[in-house]
Design a protein around this motif. Structure first.
Motif, PDB file in Angstrom:
ATOM      1  N   ALA A   1      24.729 -13.099  15.301  1.00  0.00           N
ATOM      2  CA  ALA A   1      25.052 -11.777  14.764  1.00  0.00           C
ATOM      3  C   ALA A   1      24.335 -11.538  13.430  1.00  0.00           C
ATOM      4  O   ALA A   1      23.750 -10.462  13.202  1.00  0.00           O
ATOM      5  CB  ALA A   1      26.561 -11.643  14.580  1.00  0.00           C
ATOM      6  N   PHE A   2      24.360 -12.538  12.565  1.00  0.00           N
ATOM      7  CA  PHE A   2      23.673 -12.413  11.271  1.00  0.00           C
ATOM      8  C   PHE A   2      22.172 -12.282  11.476  1.00  0.00           C
ATOM      9  O   PHE A   2      21.505 -11.446  10.831  1.00  0.00           O
ATOM     10  CB  PHE A   2      23.985 -13.637  10.412  1.00  0.00           C
ATOM     11  CG  PHE A   2      23.284 -13.639   9.079  1.00  0.00           C
ATOM     12  CD1 PHE A   2      23.699 -12.808   8.057  1.00  0.00           C
ATOM     13  CD2 PHE A   2      22.192 -14.472   8.854  1.00  0.00           C
ATOM     14  CE1 PHE A   2      23.041 -12.801   6.829  1.00  0.00           C
ATOM     15  CE2 PHE A   2      21.531 -14.473   7.635  1.00  0.00           C
ATOM     16  CZ  PHE A   2      21.963 -13.633   6.619  1.00  0.00           C
ATOM     17  N   SER A   3      21.621 -13.076  12.374  1.00  0.00           N
ATOM     18  CA  SER A   3      20.187 -13.030  12.641  1.00  0.00           C
ATOM     19  C   SER A   3      19.770 -11.681  13.205  1.00  0.00           C
ATOM     20  O   SER A   3      18.732 -11.124  12.810  1.00  0.00           O
ATOM     21  CB  SER A   3      19.795 -14.146  13.619  1.00  0.00           C
ATOM     22  OG  SER A   3      20.118 -15.414  13.096  1.00  0.00           O
ATOM     23  N   ASP A   4      20.567 -11.125  14.112  1.00  0.00           N
ATOM     24  CA  ASP A   4      20.253  -9.811  14.676  1.00  0.00           C
ATOM     25  C   ASP A   4      20.191  -8.756  13.580  1.00  0.00           C
ATOM     26  O   ASP A   4      19.320  -7.863  13.600  1.00  0.00           O
ATOM     27  CB  ASP A   4      21.308  -9.417  15.716  1.00  0.00           C
ATOM     28  CG  ASP A   4      21.163 -10.188  17.018  1.00  0.00           C
ATOM     29  OD1 ASP A   4      20.110 -10.824  17.212  1.00  0.00           O
ATOM     30  OD2 ASP A   4      22.100 -10.159  17.826  1.00  0.00           O
ATOM     31  N   GLY A   5      21.100  -8.849  12.599  1.00  0.00           N
ATOM     32  CA  GLY A   5      21.089  -7.904  11.499  1.00  0.00           C
ATOM     33  C   GLY A   5      19.829  -8.014  10.661  1.00  0.00           C
ATOM     34  O   GLY A   5      19.230  -6.996  10.270  1.00  0.00           O
ATOM     35  N   VAL A   6      19.389  -9.249  10.394  1.00  0.00           N
ATOM     36  CA  VAL A   6      18.174  -9.459   9.610  1.00  0.00           C
ATOM     37  C   VAL A   6      16.950  -8.957  10.367  1.00  0.00           C
ATOM     38  O   VAL A   6      16.071  -8.294   9.789  1.00  0.00           O
ATOM     39  CB  VAL A   6      18.015 -10.946   9.244  1.00  0.00           C
ATOM     40  CG1 VAL A   6      16.673 -11.196   8.564  1.00  0.00           C
ATOM     41  CG2 VAL A   6      19.154 -11.403   8.347  1.00  0.00           C
ATOM     42  N   PHE A   7      16.878  -9.246  11.653  1.00  0.00           N
ATOM     43  CA  PHE A   7      15.764  -8.747  12.460  1.00  0.00           C
ATOM     44  C   PHE A   7      15.732  -7.221  12.435  1.00  0.00           C
ATOM     45  O   PHE A   7      14.659  -6.611  12.320  1.00  0.00           O
ATOM     46  CB  PHE A   7      15.893  -9.240  13.906  1.00  0.00           C
ATOM     47  CG  PHE A   7      15.343 -10.608  14.150  1.00  0.00           C
ATOM     48  CD1 PHE A   7      13.983 -10.814  14.262  1.00  0.00           C
ATOM     49  CD2 PHE A   7      16.179 -11.703  14.274  1.00  0.00           C
ATOM     50  CE1 PHE A   7      13.459 -12.077  14.496  1.00  0.00           C
ATOM     51  CE2 PHE A   7      15.681 -12.973  14.500  1.00  0.00           C
ATOM     52  CZ  PHE A   7      14.316 -13.163  14.611  1.00  0.00           C
ATOM     53  N   ALA A   8      16.896  -6.585  12.550  1.00  0.00           N
ATOM     54  CA  ALA A   8      16.961  -5.125  12.559  1.00  0.00           C
ATOM     55  C   ALA A   8      16.489  -4.546  11.231  1.00  0.00           C
ATOM     56  O   ALA A   8      15.749  -3.546  11.204  1.00  0.00           O
ATOM     57  CB  ALA A   8      18.399  -4.675  12.852  1.00  0.00           C
ATOM     58  N   VAL A   9      16.891  -5.159  10.127  1.00  0.00           N
ATOM     59  CA  VAL A   9      16.455  -4.672   8.807  1.00  0.00           C
ATOM     60  C   VAL A   9      14.949  -4.832   8.642  1.00  0.00           C
ATOM     61  O   VAL A   9      14.252  -3.914   8.198  1.00  0.00           O
ATOM     62  CB  VAL A   9      17.203  -5.425   7.686  1.00  0.00           C
ATOM     63  CG1 VAL A   9      16.587  -5.111   6.328  1.00  0.00           C
ATOM     64  CG2 VAL A   9      18.683  -5.059   7.698  1.00  0.00           C
ATOM     65  N   ALA A  10      14.430  -6.006   9.009  1.00  0.00           N
ATOM     66  CA  ALA A  10      13.002  -6.277   8.835  1.00  0.00           C
ATOM     67  C   ALA A  10      12.148  -5.318   9.656  1.00  0.00           C
ATOM     68  O   ALA A  10      11.133  -4.792   9.164  1.00  0.00           O
ATOM     69  CB  ALA A  10      12.699  -7.719   9.223  1.00  0.00           C
ATOM     70  N   ILE A  11      12.546  -5.073  10.884  1.00  0.00           N
ATOM     71  CA  ILE A  11      11.734  -4.215  11.750  1.00  0.00           C
ATOM     72  C   ILE A  11      11.825  -2.754  11.309  1.00  0.00           C
ATOM     73  O   ILE A  11      10.899  -1.967  11.525  1.00  0.00           O
ATOM     74  CB  ILE A  11      12.164  -4.395  13.223  1.00  0.00           C
ATOM     75  CG1 ILE A  11      10.975  -4.118  14.159  1.00  0.00           C
ATOM     76  CG2 ILE A  11      13.347  -3.513  13.591  1.00  0.00           C
ATOM     77  CD1 ILE A  11      11.201  -4.554  15.588  1.00  0.00           C
ATOM     78  N   THR A  12      12.941  -2.393  10.661  1.00  0.00           N
ATOM     79  CA  THR A  12      13.087  -1.035  10.142  1.00  0.00           C
ATOM     80  C   THR A  12      12.268  -0.830   8.878  1.00  0.00           C
ATOM     81  O   THR A  12      11.695   0.255   8.654  1.00  0.00           O
ATOM     82  CB  THR A  12      14.567  -0.737   9.851  1.00  0.00           C
ATOM     83  OG1 THR A  12      15.339  -0.923  11.048  1.00  0.00           O
ATOM     84  CG2 THR A  12      14.757   0.690   9.372  1.00  0.00           C
ATOM     85  N   LEU A  13      12.165  -1.866   8.055  1.00  0.00           N
ATOM     86  CA  LEU A  13      11.406  -1.757   6.806  1.00  0.00           C
ATOM     87  C   LEU A  13       9.928  -1.465   7.049  1.00  0.00           C
ATOM     88  O   LEU A  13       9.245  -0.939   6.162  1.00  0.00           O
ATOM     89  CB  LEU A  13      11.547  -3.052   5.995  1.00  0.00           C
ATOM     90  CG  LEU A  13      12.908  -3.311   5.339  1.00  0.00           C
ATOM     91  CD1 LEU A  13      12.924  -4.673   4.673  1.00  0.00           C
ATOM     92  CD2 LEU A  13      13.233  -2.222   4.333  1.00  0.00           C
TER      93      LEU A  13
END
Length: 219
Positions: free
Chosen positions: A12-24
């Protein structure tokens, strides 16, 4: 249930980080100034390196997310070392938007290979971190599920074995041609999106099975 709790928070934490990075990645795009239609077309043409860098990094992060999910279908337990290795991977993932922005700005300038070298160096560290995460979890089935498919485990191991080497080749290519190096990075993202090829069953085992079936039929 206990096994799912062991990795559920990590995923769950990793999915959040991936989502932030790809949005940036999209933050590097800025709206054009007020211009006439002809000038706007020229502006879009000048933005092609930006679009290319965006697509390459979007594909890279997206594929890393797919493979991260693929790994954690087999990894069912967690310990401190696994969490630390996962954080190392996420550190690299969330850093990718920075070299992406540099590549978009400098990829076509003569003798400006530093941006692509930084991008490729980041990819090398990412591949190493990914490989370390999997190898630590998969060694002697340390953190894998009880009923894991060993052929699938071996297929993943084989696919990631030369990942860092591929990105090192891309790093060296950046000294010759920065655009070509980025094309290789995009192709590597496509390669790692493909499922690993499962090894064939040993022929000896297959022959022994056939012999057993023949004996059974004779009996």
């Amino acid at each position: 249930m206990d096994e799912e709790k062991g990795t559920g928070r990590i995923e769950a934490f990793s999915d959040g980080v991936f989502a932030v990075a790809i949005t940036l990645l999209v933050l590097s795009f800025q709206p054009p100034p007020n211009t006439e239609s002809g000038d706007l077309l020229l502006w879009f043409r000048d933005q092609l390196p930006n679009f290319f860098a965006f697509v390459t990094s979007f594909a890279t992060i997206g594929v890393m997310w797919i493979n991260h999910h693929r790994l954690f279908t087999h990894i069912k337990k967690a310990d401190t070392v696994l969490m630390a290795l996962n954080l190392l991977l996420l550190l690299v993932i969330v850093f990718i938007p920075y070299p992406t922005d540099l590549v978009a700005r400098y990829i076509l300038l003569p003798n400006q290979h530093v941006a692509v070298l930084l991008y490729c160096g980041t990819s090398i560290v990412m591949a190493v971190a990914f490989s370390l995460l999997w190898r630590y979890a998969a060694k002697e089935n340390r953190l894998l599920g009880e009923n894991v498919n060993q052929r699938e485990v071996q297929a993943i191991t084989d696919q990631y074995r030369f990942g860092p080497l591929f990105y090192i080749v891309s790093f060296g290519l950046a000294f010759i041609s920065a655009p070509a190096s980025m094309v290789v990075n995009l192709l590597l993202a496509v390669f790692f999106a493909l499922p690993g090829r499962k090894p064939r069953k040993p022929a000896v085992a297959s022959a022994s099975t056939d012999s057993s079936n023949e004996i059974s039929s004779l009996q």
